[in-house]
Design an enzyme around this catalytic site. Structure first.
Site, PDB file in Angstrom:
ATOM      1  N   THR B 472      24.693  36.659  28.382  1.00  0.00           N
ATOM      2  CA  THR B 472      25.183  35.326  29.306  1.00  0.00           C
ATOM      3  C   THR B 472      24.887  34.008  28.667  1.00  0.00           C
ATOM      4  O   THR B 472      25.690  33.130  29.321  1.00  0.00           O
ATOM      5  CB  THR B 472      24.705  35.546  30.681  1.00  0.00           C
ATOM      6  OG1 THR B 472      23.338  35.477  30.637  1.00  0.00           O
ATOM      7  CG2 THR B 472      25.349  36.659  31.399  1.00  0.00           C
ATOM      8  N   ALA B 514      20.243  31.645  36.503  1.00  0.00           N
ATOM      9  CA  ALA B 514      19.958  30.505  36.181  1.00  0.00           C
ATOM     10  C   ALA B 514      19.301  29.445  37.242  1.00  0.00           C
ATOM     11  O   ALA B 514      18.528  28.598  36.590  1.00  0.00           O
ATOM     12  CB  ALA B 514      21.572  29.766  36.154  1.00  0.00           C
ATOM     13  N   LEU B 635      25.506  23.878  33.795  1.00  0.00           N
ATOM     14  CA  LEU B 635      24.422  23.653  32.845  1.00  0.00           C
ATOM     15  C   LEU B 635      25.053  23.579  31.187  1.00  0.00           C
ATOM     16  O   LEU B 635      24.624  22.413  30.274  1.00  0.00           O
ATOM     17  CB  LEU B 635      23.384  24.593  32.764  1.00  0.00           C
ATOM     18  CG  LEU B 635      22.618  24.629  33.989  1.00  0.00           C
ATOM     19  CD1 LEU B 635      21.760  25.859  33.994  1.00  0.00           C
ATOM     20  CD2 LEU B 635      21.658  23.536  34.340  1.00  0.00           C
ATOM     21  N   LYS B 638      30.197  25.575  27.789  1.00  0.00           N
ATOM     22  CA  LYS B 638      30.831  26.188  26.685  1.00  0.00           C
ATOM     23  C   LYS B 638      30.237  27.756  27.213  1.00  0.00           C
ATOM     24  O   LYS B 638      31.285  28.822  27.308  1.00  0.00           O
ATOM     25  CB  LYS B 638      30.313  26.085  25.571  1.00  0.00           C
ATOM     26  CG  LYS B 638      30.769  26.953  24.282  1.00  0.00           C
ATOM     27  CD  LYS B 638      30.268  26.347  23.109  1.00  0.00           C
ATOM     28  CE  LYS B 638      30.969  27.002  21.746  1.00  0.00           C
ATOM     29  NZ  LYS B 638      30.488  26.468  20.528  1.00  0.00           N
ATOM     30  N   THR B 639      28.823  28.066  27.543  1.00  0.00           N
ATOM     31  CA  THR B 639      28.552  29.546  27.562  1.00  0.00           C
ATOM     32  C   THR B 639      29.184  29.683  29.329  1.00  0.00           C
ATOM     33  O   THR B 639      29.435  30.922  29.607  1.00  0.00           O
ATOM     34  CB  THR B 639      27.020  29.678  27.865  1.00  0.00           C
ATOM     35  OG1 THR B 639      26.477  28.496  28.607  1.00  0.00           O
ATOM     36  CG2 THR B 639      26.480  29.404  26.405  1.00  0.00           C
ATOM     37  N   GLU B 710      28.956  36.564  38.182  1.00  0.00           N
ATOM     38  CA  GLU B 710      30.224  37.247  38.984  1.00  0.00           C
ATOM     39  C   GLU B 710      31.316  36.524  39.590  1.00  0.00           C
ATOM     40  O   GLU B 710      32.697  37.013  39.779  1.00  0.00           O
ATOM     41  CB  GLU B 710      29.535  37.995  40.208  1.00  0.00           C
ATOM     42  CG  GLU B 710      28.023  37.894  40.302  1.00  0.00           C
ATOM     43  CD  GLU B 710      27.155  39.106  40.147  1.00  0.00           C
ATOM     44  OE1 GLU B 710      27.505  40.074  40.246  1.00  0.00           O
ATOM     45  OE2 GLU B 710      26.103  38.797  39.784  1.00  0.00           O
TER      46      GLU B 710
END
Lengths: 285, 743
Positions: B472, B514, B635, B638-639, B710
């Site tokens: 992730t 996170a 945060l 991109k990810t 999710e």
């Protein structure tokens, strides 16, 4: 995924290929290998010798003949789809060839190899049936011709006799009002036809005077669907005719394939849908 | 200062992954490693009457065949087998006795000097069974539905709230009503990486275990309890996970078997499951739901009925939050909810991406679309009429909810205003075009966690926490948080995870990592910063000598006065002041319960989808999808985008392709391979667009993040089902929507 041990010989001429074949009854002809080699890797086929005919220059040609076209058996799918005469005279050939496999397959696979292998989902057989092609064959007893309609005899089976090879395919001269088309529902990974339909019609002054409709992927071998043709001939080239004719597709006494891509019922449905789509295109509707 | 947080940075572990340097559980080597191969039950229910292992054992190189008959003693109490994600009940114990409880149950482990030998020997084992009749069909066992037992898991998955108002009366009097039955098939997680454990047997009998898991400490706990070992004798390491999607939230049976064999043989053992065996533990349970909605003629929904029945095993009561999503999204006054389970002869279901959420939300969001057509109101408009800033399942305000903005931006990007609501009204050749939409929602939780931070004598920062990165981007965002908190370049920061020796972290799931581990990393770096500040003040002539903590900031590897950046001490100077030792800090982050408890905390999404349905063939393509996400602070865009895209792709899969097909006559999942278990390929995926809507939230956690694991999947299935209706006029309430349901 590793084939059994096999010898390889490259034939320099048809005569050499025939003599190698007669000396090695267990040999297989290699003409591109995009079907044969995977089958050998899965050990569905384990010949002792491969006789490569794909590089015999006398087998790789496309030339016009009596208003039609003669195609050497070692012509690649790419050779065929990039030939201007074929594209003009037989749109179905170009449409079918462009949908075979991927670029690599089209650059190496050959029409002779494809039809001699006679995969029930291959594209060329349906097109050759619809166009009324003749298969030119050579064997120990010399050369002879087999009409496409008598060539595809069953599941991976052809009218080729022991020791014979396909040398060329002859497409007859199309009449003035001739149109053809090929449409297929393909397996998205292999691009083999789950159902493919080739049609060739002659429409004279709005009336269909001749029609051939052939399917691949539907049954054990490609076949001409006479019921669809009968429903077209003599009728006006209008959507209602096509609708009625397409609905007659894949009915009657034929075995319909079934696998995890498509059930029998869905294949039958696809045959009607693709007959309709091919006819709509051929009739220019 | 924020140099990194909020920036679209590439993964810090990206190079290691694409070059093969990142090692997975089955890739770690050990001296004299042996290989275990699992023998699976071929019946679904009954007893083993005889198990013949002599032929396998006679092969040179076969070391052992462990079965229920010769296995070593194992822990007696159910309690000893409870992992951190165990539902109420009696956890499955491999090789406990001769009882078979489900198809594919592990019944023996063959251990040999090579993998190939172990596999071959396993094929020689002959098993006689006495079969008993089994029940695997949820549909035909609905009469056995019952309330689930409650236990620790009920804290995170509470049963639906009690009825509110009077559903029956208000529904009966409603001018607009819809009713429907919604269902979906079981699904399996199918991560690329198979479950595997490499158990290294150390000289003193201690174990170092490389395990595929979403919680190294969860596996450690399980092994210590089941085998009565001390924590100091079991270390579990799991630096990389090749996908898990929830399947790694519980230790799987290969871990138990590998540990048992290693202790028995006093040798290192690796056990890897096959793809087929990946279908022999948890799955997303088949669920059947009924919904009835009543609305007034203006579109205000006044009455909601939502029930759900899910499958579970005969030994544990797996539950999900399913009907509760209805009142969480729609503020009706008259609500009746119900949730039951049916025990079947299958393995216990297991949390799978958005468990319960992507079950309940698609049902209510399809029903809402049906209501929009019943009322003749645009589906987006209907959702705005019933918009709520309160979660009526808990009767609390949301800590933040920018769903309205998601609707606005998503609709604009998609072009929703141009939609002709009439089904079948849009086409392109043979293709019927449909546009559909849905709301998505997922909880934003935070758990307690610990982290450790060390500034080395060389001025490098090392931060650790025993969490997991299942692909992730955890490594990356934690590095960003640590670097920003201490004003360091990311190249000088190394974040490590996935080792049970590291500070305590919860299992990596629920979209809480996170928030949870990120908060712990922030806290530990802040507290390390305080230590460094004190050291900096002690330097003779320090420009910070008289400064207070609130006066300084960490920028560019320096501690400096906010008011006078020239007054600065470098971090290197600060650590040099520590007598030649690194500066070390271990801290705990706890959710601010008093602050959080008065609010409901959740991420939201608005999803818009275009489908093309070939009217002759029934084939469905999702040609366009827009997801607008309100997920708090982003945060790393991109990810984050990758997370949402992954969820959207899976949403397409769930809506159109994915199902584990059970042959109920033999009680086995039949499509147990990636050839027959359909998931999307590149050709199935077209234009996917992600919008992150700005959302500020200082209640949810100190970082203001909500987690994105999710939320990407939740809204997709209903948006697709609704688009299929718009294209074809056919309302399909049974997922996946395969072409046979269209024709």
């Amino acid at each position: 995924m590793i084939p059994q041990k096999v010898d390889y010989k490259r034939a320099g001429s048809v005569a050499e290929a025939l003599s190698l074949l007669s000396a090695n009854p267990d040999a297989k002809i290699l003409a591109g290998g995009h079907s044969l080699i995977p089958a050998m890797k899965l050990r569905l086929n384990s010949p002792s010798l491969l006789i490569d005919i794909a590089r015999i220059s006398e087998l790789r040609f496309i030339h016009e003949q009596d208003g039609g076209v003669k195609i050497g058996a070692a012509s690649t799918h790419h050779d065929i789809v990039s030939n201007a005469t074929i594209r003009e005279l037989y749109p179905a050939m170009a449409e079918a060839g462009e949908l075979i496999g991927d670029t690599q397959v089209r650059n190496v696979g050959t029409i002779g190899g494809s039809i001699a292998h006679a995969d029930p989902s291959a594209d060329w057989p349906a097109v050759l049936l619809a166009l009324g092609a003749t298969i030119n064959v050579e064997g120990p007893a010399g050369a002879h011709d087999i009409p496409a309609s008598e060539f595809f005899t069953g599941f991976f089976s052809t009218a080729l006799e022991e020791g014979e090879i396909v040398t060329a395919i002859t497409l007859p001269a199309p009449s003035a009002a001739h149109q053809s088309a090929y449409k297929k529902f393909m397996q998205p990974a292999s691009r083999f036809a789950i159902v493919g339909c080739a049609v060739a019609i002659v429409a004279d002054g709005g009336t269909i005077t001749d029609a051939k409709v052939a399917f691949t992927g539907v049954s054990d071998a490609a076949f001409l669907d006479e019921a669809v043709a009968a429903a077209l001939i003599g009728q006006p080239a209008i959507p209602e005719t096509i609708e009625a004719a397409a609905n007659a597709a894949a009915e009657g006494d034929i075995h319909i394939n079934e696998d995890h891509f498509a059930s029998q019922a869905y294949r039958k449905h696809l045959a009607k849908v693709y007959a309709k789509r091919a006819l709509v295109e051929a009739c220019g509707l | 200062m924020s140099n990194y947080i909020g920036k679209p940075l590439s993964r810090v572990d990206g190079v290691a992954k694409v070059t093969g340097k990142a090692k997975y559980a089955a890739e770690f080597d050990a001296p004299d490693l042996t290989y275990g191969y699992v023998v699976s039950s071929t019946i679904t229910k009954g007893r083993i009457t005889h198990i013949e292992t002599s032929e396998a054992l006679s092969l040179p190189g076969v070391l052992s065949v462990i079965t229920h008959e010769n296995r070593p003693k194992i822990a007696w109490l159910d309690m000893s087998y409870k992992d951190q994600d165990a539902p109420p009940g009696s956890p499955f114990r491999p090789l406990r006795d001769n009882k078979i409880s489900y198809s594919g149950q592990p019944i023996a482990l063959v251990v040999a000097e090579t993998f190939e030998l172990a596999r071959y020997a396993a094929s020689l084992i002959r098993v006689d069974y006495r079969e008993a009749p089994h029940e695997t069909n949820l549909d035909t066992n609905l009469h056995r539905a019952r309330k689930p037992k409650s236990g620790l898991a009920s804290l995170l998955k509470p049963p639906p709230p009690k009825p509110r108002g009077n559903f029956d009366e208000v529904y009966a009097a409603s001018p607009a009503k819809v009713e429907g039955r919604y269902s979906h098939s079981p699904e399996h997680h199918n991560p690329m990486e198979m479950f595997a454990s490499t158990v290294v047997y150390e000289k003193d009998g201690k174990l170092t275990i490389y395990d595929k898991t979403q919680g190294a400490q969860n596996s450690q706990l399980y092994v210590t309890q089941a085998f009565n070992m001390s924590f100091s004798d079991v270390r579990v390491i799991s630096p990389f996970v090749g996908g898990a999607f929830g399947s790694g939230l519980r230790p799987q049976y290969q871990l138990f078997l590998a540990v048992m064999a290693a202790r028995e043989l006093k040798r290192s053992v690796r056990v890897t499951l096959t793809r087929q065996q990946m279908f022999t533990f948890g799955h997303r349970p088949a669920t059947i739901q009924n919904i009835a909605l009543g609305a007034d003629s203006n579109g205000k929904i006044n009455a909601i009925y939502h029930d759900a029945v899910g499958e579970t095993s005969q030994f544990e009561d797996y539950t999900e939050i399913v009907p509760t999503w209805s009142p969480m999204i729609y503020p009706a006054e008259n609500v009746t909810l119900d949730y039951k389970i049916v025990p079947l002869d299958v393995f216990t279901p297991l949390d799978m991406r958005a468990p319960g959420g992507v079950t309940g939300v698609p049902a209510i969001e399809t029903a809402i679309d049906e209501m929009a057509y019943e009322l003749g109101i645009d589906p987006l408009e209907l959702r705005l009429i019933n918009y709520s800033d309160r979660n009526m399942a808990e009767d609390k305000p949301f800590s933040s909810k920018e769903l309205r903005e998601c609707f606005r931006q998503g609709a604009e990007r998609f072009g929703w205003a141009k939609r002709n609501p009439k089904p079948g009204s849009m086409r392109d050749g043979h293709n019927l075009i449909g546009w559909g939409m849905s709301t998505g929602m997922w909880e934003a939780n935070q758990m307690p966690a610990r982290a450790e931070a060390v500034l080395t004598v060389n001025g490098k920062l090392r931060v650790t926490s025993a969490t997991a990165d299942i692909g992730t981007g955890t490594y990356t965002i934690m590095t960003q948080i640590a670097a920003d908190t201490l004003g360091m370049p990311m190249e000088d920061v190394l974040f490590k995870l996935g080792d049970s020796d590291m500070p305590l972290a919860p299992i990596e799931g629920g979209s809480w990592t996170a928030a949870t581990v990120g908060s712990a990393v922030k806290v530990v770096c802040e507290e390390l910063g305080r230590k460094l500040f004190k050291l900096a003040q002690k330097i003779p002539g320090s420009p910070l000598a008289k400064a207070k903590w609130d006066d300084v900031e960490f920028v560019d590897k320096h501690i400096r006065l906010k008011q006078n950046p020239a007054a600065a001490v470098s971090l290197q100077q600060a650590v040099d002041q520590n007598g030649g030792a690194a500066v070390w800090q271990k801290s705990t982050s706890l959710p601010a319960m008093m602050k959080q408890k008065n609010y409901s905390r959740a991420a939201h999404s608005a999803v818009f989808v275009e489908v093309m349905v070939d009217e002759d063939l029934g084939t469905i393509r999702v040609t366009r999808a827009v997801s607008a996400i309100a997920g708090g602070k982003i945060l790393n865009p991109k990810t984050a985008r990758s997370q949402i895209i992954g969820g959207m792709v899976w949403g397409i899969s769930k809506a159109l392709e994915e199902e584990s097909v059970m042959d109920h006559t033999i009680g086995r999942f039949m499509n147990h391979s990636l050839a027959e278990y359909h998931v999307p390929v590149n050709a199935d995926i077209h234009d996917l667009d992600v919008i992150f809507v700005e959302e500020h939230d200082d209640i949810v956690n100190p970082l203001g993040v909500k987690g994105l694991g999710e939320i990407g999947i939740v809204g997709m299935p209903a948006a697709i089902a609704n688009a299929v209706f718009h294209a074809t006029g056919k309302r399909i309430r049974e997922l996946p929507i395969t072409l046979d349901k269209i024709l």
